[in-house]
Design a protein around this motif. Structure first.
Motif, PDB file in Angstrom:
ATOM      1  N   GLU A  17       0.832  -1.205   0.000  1.00 48.99           N
ATOM      2  CA  GLU A  17       0.000   0.000   0.000  1.00 48.99           C
ATOM      3  C   GLU A  17       0.864   1.250   0.000  1.00 48.99           C
ATOM      4  N   SER A  18       1.939   1.234   0.741  1.00 45.43           N
ATOM      5  CA  SER A  18       2.829   2.392   0.795  1.00 45.43           C
ATOM      6  C   SER A  18       3.399   2.707  -0.583  1.00 45.43           C
ATOM      7  N   LEU A  19       3.863   1.690  -1.279  1.00 52.64           N
ATOM      8  CA  LEU A  19       4.385   1.880  -2.627  1.00 52.64           C
ATOM      9  C   LEU A  19       3.281   2.363  -3.574  1.00 52.64           C
ATOM     10  N   THR A  20       2.118   1.767  -3.482  1.00 55.15           N
ATOM     11  CA  THR A  20       0.986   2.155  -4.330  1.00 55.15           C
ATOM     12  C   THR A  20       0.578   3.598  -4.059  1.00 55.15           C
ATOM     13  N   GLY A  21       0.466   3.950  -2.790  1.00 54.26           N
ATOM     14  CA  GLY A  21       0.104   5.322  -2.432  1.00 54.26           C
ATOM     15  C   GLY A  21       1.111   6.329  -2.956  1.00 54.26           C
ATOM     16  N   PHE A  22       2.386   6.022  -2.789  1.00 56.35           N
ATOM     17  CA  PHE A  22       3.430   6.915  -3.278  1.00 56.35           C
ATOM     18  C   PHE A  22       3.301   7.124  -4.788  1.00 56.35           C
ATOM     19  N   MET A  23       3.084   6.034  -5.502  1.00 57.09           N
ATOM     20  CA  MET A  23       2.954   6.137  -6.956  1.00 57.09           C
ATOM     21  C   MET A  23       1.707   6.909  -7.369  1.00 57.09           C
ATOM     22  N   LEU A  24       0.583   6.673  -6.704  1.00 56.15           N
ATOM     23  CA  LEU A  24      -0.656   7.355  -7.075  1.00 56.15           C
ATOM     24  C   LEU A  24      -0.619   8.831  -6.699  1.00 56.15           C
ATOM     25  N   ILE A  25       0.003   9.154  -5.582  1.00 51.02           N
ATOM     26  CA  ILE A  25       0.146  10.564  -5.195  1.00 51.02           C
ATOM     27  C   ILE A  25       1.043  11.278  -6.205  1.00 51.02           C
ATOM     28  N   THR A  26       2.105  10.610  -6.624  1.00 49.06           N
ATOM     29  CA  THR A  26       2.996  11.195  -7.636  1.00 49.06           C
ATOM     30  C   THR A  26       2.254  11.386  -8.953  1.00 49.06           C
ATOM     31  N   TRP A  27       1.437  10.415  -9.310  1.00 52.73           N
ATOM     32  CA  TRP A  27       0.624  10.506 -10.527  1.00 52.73           C
ATOM     33  C   TRP A  27      -0.279  11.741 -10.457  1.00 52.73           C
ATOM     34  N   SER A  28      -0.916  11.938  -9.309  1.00 56.09           N
ATOM     35  CA  SER A  28      -1.796  13.101  -9.137  1.00 56.09           C
ATOM     36  C   SER A  28      -1.016  14.406  -9.243  1.00 56.09           C
ATOM     37  N   ALA A  29       0.159  14.441  -8.647  1.00 55.04           N
ATOM     38  CA  ALA A  29       0.987  15.649  -8.726  1.00 55.04           C
ATOM     39  C   ALA A  29       1.395  15.921 -10.174  1.00 55.04           C
ATOM     40  N   SER A  30       1.725  14.864 -10.911  1.00 55.79           N
ATOM     41  CA  SER A  30       2.110  15.024 -12.317  1.00 55.79           C
ATOM     42  C   SER A  30       0.944  15.544 -13.145  1.00 55.79           C
ATOM     43  N   LEU A  31      -0.230  14.989 -12.928  1.00 55.88           N
ATOM     44  CA  LEU A  31      -1.414  15.445 -13.655  1.00 55.88           C
ATOM     45  C   LEU A  31      -1.705  16.909 -13.342  1.00 55.88           C
ATOM     46  N   THR A  32      -1.609  17.266 -12.075  1.00 54.27           N
ATOM     47  CA  THR A  32      -1.849  18.656 -11.680  1.00 54.27           C
ATOM     48  C   THR A  32      -0.841  19.583 -12.345  1.00 54.27           C
ATOM     49  N   PHE A  33       0.418  19.183 -12.353  1.00 56.13           N
ATOM     50  CA  PHE A  33       1.445  20.000 -13.006  1.00 56.13           C
ATOM     51  C   PHE A  33       1.151  20.152 -14.495  1.00 56.13           C
ATOM     52  N   LEU A  34       0.825  19.048 -15.159  1.00 54.75           N
ATOM     53  CA  LEU A  34       0.552  19.112 -16.596  1.00 54.75           C
ATOM     54  C   LEU A  34      -0.641  20.014 -16.904  1.00 54.75           C
ATOM     55  N   GLU A  35      -1.682  19.930 -16.093  1.00 59.81           N
ATOM     56  CA  GLU A  35      -2.862  20.771 -16.313  1.00 59.81           C
ATOM     57  C   GLU A  35      -2.534  22.243 -16.063  1.00 59.81           C
ATOM     58  N   MET A  36      -1.725  22.506 -15.060  1.00 65.94           N
ATOM     59  CA  MET A  36      -1.335  23.895 -14.799  1.00 65.94           C
ATOM     60  C   MET A  36      -0.429  24.419 -15.905  1.00 65.94           C
ATOM     61  N   GLN A  37       0.478  23.569 -16.385  1.00 63.68           N
ATOM     62  CA  GLN A  37       1.350  23.966 -17.481  1.00 63.68           C
ATOM     63  C   GLN A  37       0.534  24.262 -18.740  1.00 63.68           C
TER      64      GLN A  37
END
Length: 150
Positions: free
Chosen positions: A123-143
């Motif tokens: 779960e820790s690995l999954t959470g880290f990956m999904l949180i990173t995914w969300s941050a990447s999506l947010t960055f791309l949308e802001m860009q």
């Protein structure tokens, strides 16, 4: 060591973990796709678009935490696994355990023992990956928004 390979509790935890990871990744993909689509097609103001994105992603993470937490609660009852530290009495306590695991905050007052450690570690690995995914999506949308403005 060999006994662990034939322990039904270990297999139950491994199978449950596999199903949960798949469900969370699929859920996150679908939510991210819908939110990304909505960011481009709807919400007339920038504020509405970004608030919708943030609340949508947050809701997805909360749902994923709940899935892992309720599964941990169920697995403790099914496998006789334990959680050491503060007493966990109900499903909400296991959601708390899941939240500190998913966010990789770490263990302080409670931590799993036995086969449940596999679920929580994954779960820790999954959470880290999904949180990173969300941050990447947010960055791309802001860009994308910044490029549209400039």
């Amino acid at each position: 060591m060999i006994d662990a390979l034939f322990d039904a509790n270990h297999w139950l935890v491994a199978l449950t973990t596999l199903i949960l990871v798949g469900a969370c990744v699929l859920l996150h993909y679908e939510v991210s796709s819908v939110l990304s689509h909505l960011m481009r097609r709807t919400a007339p103001t920038r504020r509405r678009r970004f608030l919708g994105l943030m609340f949508g992603l947050l809701a997805a993470h909360v749902a994923e935490i709940w899935l892992f937490g309720l599964a941990a609660w169920w697995l403790v009852g099914e496998t006789g696994g334990t959680v050491v530290g503060a007493a966990l009495h109900n499903g909400l306590d296991y959601v708390y355990l899941s939240a500190i695991t998913f966010t990789t905050l770490g263990y302080g007052d409670v931590y799993p023992e036995g086969p449940l450690r596999f679920l929580m570690g994954t779960e820790s690995l999954t959470g880290f990956m999904l949180i990173t995914w969300s941050a990447s999506l947010t960055f791309l949308e802001m860009q994308r928004h910044w490029n549209d403005q400039g």
